[in-house]
Design a protein around this motif. Structure first.
Motif, PDB file in Angstrom:
ATOM      1  N   TYR A  32      65.747  47.203  40.522  1.00 27.67           N
ATOM      2  CA  TYR A  32      65.597  48.398  41.349  1.00 27.67           C
ATOM      3  C   TYR A  32      66.848  49.242  41.347  1.00 27.67           C
ATOM      4  CZ  TYR A  32      68.388  47.232  45.587  1.00 27.67           C
ATOM      5  OH  TYR A  32      69.397  46.979  46.491  1.00 27.67           O
ATOM      6  N   ILE A  33      66.645  50.515  41.666  1.00 25.79           N
ATOM      7  CA  ILE A  33      67.736  51.455  41.929  1.00 25.79           C
ATOM      8  C   ILE A  33      67.386  52.182  43.210  1.00 25.79           C
ATOM      9  CG2 ILE A  33      69.010  53.478  41.128  1.00 25.79           C
ATOM     10  CD1 ILE A  33      68.413  52.669  38.279  1.00 25.79           C
ATOM     11  N   GLY A  34      68.389  52.381  44.070  1.00 27.08           N
ATOM     12  CA  GLY A  34      68.168  53.070  45.335  1.00 27.08           C
ATOM     13  C   GLY A  34      68.519  54.546  45.250  1.00 27.08           C
ATOM     14  N   THR A  54      63.708  54.136  33.191  1.00 26.26           N
ATOM     15  CA  THR A  54      62.810  54.383  32.063  1.00 26.26           C
ATOM     16  C   THR A  54      63.088  53.404  30.928  1.00 26.26           C
ATOM     17  OG1 THR A  54      62.685  56.737  32.643  1.00 26.26           O
ATOM     18  CG2 THR A  54      62.032  56.122  30.408  1.00 26.26           C
ATOM     19  N   LEU A  55      64.355  53.229  30.606  1.00 28.23           N
ATOM     20  CA  LEU A  55      64.722  52.296  29.530  1.00 28.23           C
ATOM     21  C   LEU A  55      64.379  50.859  29.918  1.00 28.23           C
ATOM     22  CD1 LEU A  55      68.176  53.839  28.523  1.00 28.23           C
ATOM     23  CD2 LEU A  55      65.994  54.083  27.327  1.00 28.23           C
ATOM     24  N   TRP A  56      64.513  50.535  31.197  1.00 25.90           N
ATOM     25  CA  TRP A  56      64.145  49.205  31.688  1.00 25.90           C
ATOM     26  C   TRP A  56      62.654  48.951  31.428  1.00 25.90           C
ATOM     27  CZ3 TRP A  56      66.548  44.965  33.535  1.00 25.90           C
ATOM     28  CH2 TRP A  56      65.823  44.056  34.322  1.00 25.90           C
ATOM     29  N   ALA A  57      61.827  49.928  31.725  1.00 24.09           N
ATOM     30  CA  ALA A  57      60.384  49.783  31.490  1.00 24.09           C
ATOM     31  C   ALA A  57      60.068  49.714  30.003  1.00 24.09           C
ATOM     32  CB  ALA A  57      59.632  50.942  32.135  1.00 24.09           C
ATOM     33  N   ARG A  58      60.761  50.511  29.197  1.00 22.22           N
ATOM     34  CA  ARG A  58      60.525  50.499  27.751  1.00 22.22           C
ATOM     35  C   ARG A  58      60.894  49.156  27.131  1.00 22.22           C
ATOM     36  NH1 ARG A  58      60.981  55.089  24.482  1.00 22.22           N
ATOM     37  NH2 ARG A  58      62.917  54.328  23.556  1.00 22.22           N
ATOM     38  N   ALA A  59      61.783  48.423  27.808  1.00 17.53           N
ATOM     39  CA  ALA A  59      62.163  47.090  27.327  1.00 17.53           C
ATOM     40  C   ALA A  59      61.191  46.011  27.806  1.00 17.53           C
ATOM     41  CB  ALA A  59      63.588  46.759  27.782  1.00 17.53           C
ATOM     42  N   GLY A  60      60.123  46.439  28.504  1.00 16.17           N
ATOM     43  CA  GLY A  60      59.094  45.492  28.917  1.00 16.17           C
ATOM     44  C   GLY A  60      59.251  44.948  30.314  1.00 16.17           C
ATOM     45  N   HIS A  61      60.177  45.509  31.094  1.00 12.60           N
ATOM     46  CA  HIS A  61      60.404  45.043  32.458  1.00 12.60           C
ATOM     47  C   HIS A  61      59.759  45.989  33.469  1.00 12.60           C
ATOM     48  CE1 HIS A  61      63.126  42.044  30.827  1.00 12.60           C
ATOM     49  NE2 HIS A  61      63.803  42.989  30.211  1.00 12.60           N
ATOM     50  N   HIS A  62      59.857  45.653  34.746  1.00 10.14           N
ATOM     51  CA  HIS A  62      59.183  46.411  35.806  1.00 10.14           C
ATOM     52  C   HIS A  62      60.222  47.131  36.675  1.00 10.14           C
ATOM     53  CE1 HIS A  62      55.701  46.934  38.646  1.00 10.14           C
ATOM     54  NE2 HIS A  62      56.712  47.193  39.454  1.00 10.14           N
ATOM     55  N   PRO A  63      60.212  48.469  36.679  1.00  8.33           N
ATOM     56  CA  PRO A  63      61.155  49.207  37.528  1.00  8.33           C
ATOM     57  C   PRO A  63      60.643  49.313  38.963  1.00  8.33           C
ATOM     58  CG  PRO A  63      60.344  50.550  35.677  1.00  8.33           C
ATOM     59  CD  PRO A  63      59.443  49.370  35.803  1.00  8.33           C
ATOM     60  N   VAL A  64      61.576  49.239  39.898  1.00  7.44           N
ATOM     61  CA  VAL A  64      61.271  49.441  41.313  1.00  7.44           C
ATOM     62  C   VAL A  64      62.197  50.538  41.829  1.00  7.44           C
ATOM     63  CG1 VAL A  64      61.247  48.410  43.616  1.00  7.44           C
ATOM     64  CG2 VAL A  64      60.557  47.044  41.626  1.00  7.44           C
ATOM     65  N   VAL A  65      61.607  51.570  42.399  1.00 10.37           N
ATOM     66  CA  VAL A  65      62.374  52.663  43.006  1.00 10.37           C
ATOM     67  C   VAL A  65      62.443  52.403  44.502  1.00 10.37           C
ATOM     68  CG1 VAL A  65      62.497  55.144  43.404  1.00 10.37           C
ATOM     69  CG2 VAL A  65      61.541  54.271  41.242  1.00 10.37           C
ATOM     70  N   LEU A  66      63.664  52.344  45.032  1.00 14.62           N
ATOM     71  CA  LEU A  66      63.839  52.148  46.474  1.00 14.62           C
ATOM     72  C   LEU A  66      64.357  53.443  47.088  1.00 14.62           C
ATOM     73  CD1 LEU A  66      63.805  50.099  48.878  1.00 14.62           C
ATOM     74  CD2 LEU A  66      66.263  49.880  48.492  1.00 14.62           C
ATOM     75  N   PHE A  67      63.544  54.073  47.919  1.00 14.62           N
ATOM     76  CA  PHE A  67      63.996  55.266  48.622  1.00 14.62           C
ATOM     77  C   PHE A  67      64.611  54.876  49.958  1.00 14.62           C
ATOM     78  CE2 PHE A  67      61.094  57.693  45.805  1.00 14.62           C
ATOM     79  CZ  PHE A  67      62.050  58.589  45.339  1.00 14.62           C
ATOM     80  N   GLY A  68      65.728  55.530  50.264  1.00 14.17           N
ATOM     81  CA  GLY A  68      66.503  55.161  51.441  1.00 14.17           C
ATOM     82  C   GLY A  68      66.073  55.878  52.703  1.00 14.17           C
ATOM     83  N   GLU A 122      52.364  53.419  28.116  1.00 13.48           N
ATOM     84  CA  GLU A 122      51.308  53.807  29.049  1.00 13.48           C
ATOM     85  C   GLU A 122      50.827  52.631  29.886  1.00 13.48           C
ATOM     86  OE1 GLU A 122      49.497  53.052  24.973  1.00 13.48           O
ATOM     87  OE2 GLU A 122      51.186  54.121  25.825  1.00 13.48           O
ATOM     88  N   GLU A 123      51.125  51.421  29.441  1.00 14.73           N
ATOM     89  CA  GLU A 123      50.748  50.235  30.202  1.00 14.73           C
ATOM     90  C   GLU A 123      51.828  49.842  31.205  1.00 14.73           C
ATOM     91  OE1 GLU A 123      47.809  48.855  30.055  1.00 14.73           O
ATOM     92  OE2 GLU A 123      47.213  50.306  28.535  1.00 14.73           O
ATOM     93  N   ALA A 124      53.013  50.454  31.067  1.00 14.66           N
ATOM     94  CA  ALA A 124      54.118  50.100  31.967  1.00 14.66           C
ATOM     95  C   ALA A 124      53.818  50.600  33.373  1.00 14.66           C
ATOM     96  CB  ALA A 124      55.417  50.714  31.462  1.00 14.66           C
ATOM     97  N   LYS A 125      54.247  49.850  34.352  1.00 11.41           N
ATOM     98  CA  LYS A 125      54.046  50.221  35.743  1.00 11.41           C
ATOM     99  C   LYS A 125      55.380  50.185  36.468  1.00 11.41           C
ATOM    100  CE  LYS A 125      49.342  48.342  35.900  1.00 11.41           C
ATOM    101  NZ  LYS A 125      48.426  47.383  36.562  1.00 11.41           N
ATOM    102  N   PHE A 126      55.430  50.887  37.572  1.00 15.47           N
ATOM    103  CA  PHE A 126      56.627  50.835  38.407  1.00 15.47           C
ATOM    104  C   PHE A 126      56.195  50.864  39.865  1.00 15.47           C
ATOM    105  CE2 PHE A 126      55.773  55.165  37.068  1.00 15.47           C
ATOM    106  CZ  PHE A 126      55.758  55.879  38.269  1.00 15.47           C
ATOM    107  N   SER A 127      57.101  50.458  40.734  1.00 19.31           N
ATOM    108  CA  SER A 127      56.808  50.385  42.170  1.00 19.31           C
ATOM    109  C   SER A 127      57.743  51.318  42.919  1.00 19.31           C
ATOM    110  CB  SER A 127      57.001  48.956  42.689  1.00 19.31           C
ATOM    111  OG  SER A 127      56.212  48.039  41.962  1.00 19.31           O
ATOM    112  N   VAL A 128      57.265  51.820  44.043  1.00 15.11           N
ATOM    113  CA  VAL A 128      58.083  52.664  44.920  1.00 15.11           C
ATOM    114  C   VAL A 128      58.075  52.047  46.315  1.00 15.11           C
ATOM    115  CG1 VAL A 128      58.388  54.941  45.941  1.00 15.11           C
ATOM    116  CG2 VAL A 128      57.557  54.735  43.582  1.00 15.11           C
ATOM    117  N   VAL A 129      59.278  51.823  46.873  1.00 17.34           N
ATOM    118  CA  VAL A 129      59.432  51.167  48.173  1.00 17.34           C
ATOM    119  C   VAL A 129      60.335  52.039  49.040  1.00 17.34           C
ATOM    120  CG1 VAL A 129      60.199  49.065  49.356  1.00 17.34           C
ATOM    121  CG2 VAL A 129      59.193  48.904  47.059  1.00 17.34           C
TER     122      VAL A 129
END
Length: 438
Positions: A32-34, A54-68, A122-129
């Motif tokens: 994640y990144i805040g 974006t690069l994290w997802a392209r490497a096959g991992h799952h990004p999580v966006v943390l809004f403060g 297009e199959e990559a997903k990410f989460s927003v928290v």
């Protein structure tokens, strides 16, 4: 290519915690990144971290966006030499919702873009928290007992964000920021399975505070990755122009200004920008970087590289329509545009031209019955007199909305207005004016 290797060739790796390469090799991970909503929009300075996700997802991992939603109410002291002015809750909530919509659009564009490479993005997903959810039911005693007990004062005092403010002063509010960011990591680790936090190098202290929270309170192992702070070749801060911040919102920074930022960037900065922001194939990026390594690169080659970068990023951030608008405005301002380009612009963009071109006003009532062109040019003061206007028309120098006018008997009327308000007048190849009818 694995994530760490990609950061290395792009020059985007500053620090990492031991063992992370092995951790990422074992299975897809969540990082994640805040982002604190202290501004009405994200800027291209924030886009460095969006690229990291974006690069994290392209490497096959799952990004999580943390809004403060919570930390934005405190204010991150990192990189600040004085106390922040606190925003109202209403302003922060409005900023957060706007930035959330921006993030969804920008991450999606980066992941599904045609230039995103061979990965099935297009199959990559990410989460927003929203980290407000971690604190909204917590009272002060719970915070002090469960969060404040984790780190010692001496540990917190070693962080640059604190040490750099000892002389100028720091409130307990800002001093506690690293506790909140550390607890964020603990909550994400426990609730979402996030094991990696990423950010800029100025966030290293806050990020490693989070790895301590995971270690001490959950007996877990968490990891950190940071990027260098991106600066220009002259040492100044990236993400600003002479006019101020370059926003990722077309209402705050027009697609044209966004496009021109990349074209006007110093040649010495372009290789770094290519590696940080382009999603074209590595070979193509390095080939463009090589242009600047030549002893005397051709101006045409440099211009071509800058144009490719500007077009790629403008389309990704502002969409195909935004890029088309940026190109139309560029062509119109520099003499290459046609009448169709001008008529394709919306009223907002034409109004923007009023801040770029010399602008004159004219009465709408006068145009209702038509006005002789020579009178019009003299009354708007585009030309000094009717006789000068006559010579310009006879010399084939005058254009109305990109159409040449050759008759001294010609008139202009309401029918010549664009969006019932604007008219572009040209006198020769390089002098352009906008007439605003009121």
């Amino acid at each position: 290519m694995d994530f760490i290797a990609e950061l290395e060739w792009r020059g985007m790796l500053h620090q990492l915690t031991p063992g992370i390469k092995e951790h990422l090799a074992e299975a897809p991970r969540k990082a994640y990144i805040g982002f604190d909503p202290t501004a009405p929009s994200m800027t291209i300075g924030n886009y460095v971290q969006i690229m990291l996700l974006t690069l994290w997802a392209r490497a096959g991992h799952h990004p999580v966006v943390l809004f403060g939603g919570a930390t934005g109410r405190i204010g991150d002291p990192s990189g600040k030499d004085k106390e922040r002015q606190l925003k109202t809750y209403e302003e922060l909530d409005g900023n957060l919702e706007h930035q959330r919509q921006q993030m969804l659009r920008l991450l999606s564009a980066g992941l599904r873009g045609a230039n995103a490479g061979a990965v099935e993005v297009e199959e990559a997903k990410f989460s927003v928290v929203n980290n407000y959810d971690f604190y909204k039911d917590m009272n002060a005693l719970d915070f002090l007992r469960n969060v404040g007990k984790t780190l010692t004062i001496s540990y917190m005092m070693t962080k640059d964000s604190v040490k750099n403010r000892l002389e100028s002063g720091m409130s307990f509010t800002e001093f506690s920021y690293q506790l909140l960011q550390g607890y964020d990591f603990q909550c994400l680790y426990e609730q979402e399975g996030v094991t990696v936090q990423m950010g800029g190098s100025d966030q290293w202290g806050n990020i490693t505070a989070g790895t301590e929270f995971v270690r001490r309170n959950l007996e877990g192992k968490a990891f950190a990755v940071t990027t260098p702070l991106l600066t220009k070749a002259d040492g100044s801060k990236f993400g600003k122009s002479e006019a101020g911040n370059i926003w990722l919102d077309g209402e705050l920074t027009t697609p044209y200004d966004f496009y021109q930022f990349w074209l006007r960037s110093a040649d010495a900065d372009i290789p770094k920008y290519l590696k940080y922001f382009s999603l074209r194939a590595k070979e193509e990026i390095l080939a463009d970087c090589a242009v600047f390594e030549q002893e005397a690169p051709e101006f045409r080659d440099i211009r071509d590289v800058k144009t490719r970068l500007a077009e790629e990023l403008t389309e990704r951030v502002h969409g195909a329509d935004g890029l088309a608008t940026a190109l139309r405005v560029t062509n119109l301002l520099y003499g290459k545009g046609a009448a169709d380009d001008l008529r394709a612009l919306d009223a907002k963009t034409l109004a923007f031209l009023g801040g770029t071109l010399p602008t004159h006003t004219f009465s709408k009532d006068q145009l209702a019955s038509g006005v002789n062109l020579m009178d019009f040019l003299a009354e708007t003061e585009i030309l000094a007199s009717k006789s000068e206007a006559k010579r310009a028309i006879e010399g084939n120098a005058i254009g109305i909305n990109k159409d040449k006018v050759t008759s001294t008997e010609a008139t202009v009327s309401l029918n010549d207005l664009l969006h019932d308000k604007f008219m572009m007048v040209e006198n020769g190849k390089k002098r352009r004016f906008l007439v605003v009818v009121e």
